[in-house]
Write a protein that holds these residues in place. Structure first.
Motif, mmCIF file in Angstrom:
data_model
loop_
_atom_site.group_PDB
_atom_site.id
_atom_site.type_symbol
_atom_site.label_atom_id
_atom_site.label_comp_id
_atom_site.label_asym_id
_atom_site.label_seq_id
_atom_site.Cartn_x
_atom_site.Cartn_y
_atom_site.Cartn_z
ATOM 1 N N ARG A 18 55.115 41.911 33.549
ATOM 2 C CA ARG A 18 54.635 40.707 33.059
ATOM 3 C C ARG A 18 53.426 40.475 33.907
ATOM 4 O O ARG A 18 52.583 40.042 33.463
ATOM 5 N N GLU A 19 54.824 40.936 34.758
ATOM 6 C CA GLU A 19 53.645 39.889 36.634
ATOM 7 C C GLU A 19 52.640 40.790 36.712
ATOM 8 O O GLU A 19 51.520 40.580 37.180
ATOM 9 N N GLU A 22 49.942 39.715 34.419
ATOM 10 C CA GLU A 22 49.628 38.505 34.574
ATOM 11 C C GLU A 22 48.609 38.205 36.541
ATOM 12 O O GLU A 22 47.623 37.539 35.558
ATOM 13 N N GLU A 23 49.062 38.530 36.976
ATOM 14 C CA GLU A 23 48.504 39.342 38.296
ATOM 15 C C GLU A 23 47.582 39.495 38.962
ATOM 16 O O GLU A 23 46.527 39.450 39.542
ATOM 17 N N GLY A 25 45.996 42.705 36.225
ATOM 18 C CA GLY A 25 45.146 42.616 34.652
ATOM 19 C C GLY A 25 45.377 44.314 34.118
ATOM 20 O O GLY A 25 44.426 44.481 34.112
ATOM 21 N N ARG A 27 48.268 47.527 32.989
ATOM 22 C CA ARG A 27 49.689 47.528 32.102
ATOM 23 C C ARG A 27 49.901 49.126 31.872
ATOM 24 O O ARG A 27 48.377 49.759 32.783
ATOM 25 N N TRP A 70 41.887 38.705 32.527
ATOM 26 C CA TRP A 70 43.281 38.587 32.764
ATOM 27 C C TRP A 70 44.123 37.321 33.276
ATOM 28 O O TRP A 70 43.056 36.295 33.543
ATOM 29 N N PRO A 71 45.276 36.376 32.993
ATOM 30 C CA PRO A 71 45.579 35.257 33.073
ATOM 31 C C PRO A 71 45.196 34.881 34.535
ATOM 32 O O PRO A 71 44.757 33.183 34.315
ATOM 33 N N GLU A 72 45.620 35.411 35.747
ATOM 34 C CA GLU A 72 45.510 34.569 37.152
ATOM 35 C C GLU A 72 43.881 35.097 37.561
ATOM 36 O O GLU A 72 43.830 35.130 39.191
ATOM 37 N N GLN A 73 42.777 36.002 36.794
ATOM 38 C CA GLN A 73 41.328 36.528 38.011
ATOM 39 C C GLN A 73 41.253 35.530 38.194
ATOM 40 O O GLN A 73 40.110 35.821 39.196
#
Length: 121
Positions: A18-19, A22-23, A25, A27, A70-73
């Protein structure tokens, strides 16, 4: 290197995957557990650990997909580095140690397995 916490309802492996999304981008497939590393956190001090003592788990991840977003881009960028380059950029000694020892162990284990296969031919 991706660093983050894990939730109560997930395994450390699930948290690592997951990290990575999130951090960074990315997989992929967790290939190998590289080790546990103790460190002190200034941001995670609480009544259970006023000293901020934390334990990190490091995994090798075989990246299969790079996400365009990605979430933290907005606060993190993705940069591909060699292990020595990553070690140079680490701001904390425990991270440098984790990369150096973890990937050295992984590389040595892989070389040993390859040598065993070659000997069996």
């Amino acid at each position: 290197m991706v660093v983050g916490g894990w939730e109560n309802d997930e395994t450390v492996e699930e948290a690592a995957a997951r990290e990575a999304v999130e951090e960074a981008g990315v997989r992929g497939v967790l290939m190998e557990f590289l080790g546990y590393y103790d460190f002190k956190s200034k941001t995670h001090q609480d009544e259970d650990s006023p000293e901020g003592l934390c334990k990190a788990s490091m995994f090798a991840l075989l990246v299969k997909e790079e996400l365009e977003s990605w979430p933290e881009q907005s606060t993190r960028s993705r940069t591909w580095l060699t292990i020595p380059e990553a070690v140079e950029r680490c701001r904390h000694p425990w991270m440098r140690d984790a990369l150096t020892k973890g990937f050295s162990k992984w590389h040595d284990d892989r070389r040993t397995k390859c040598e065993e296969v070659a000997d069996g031919d």
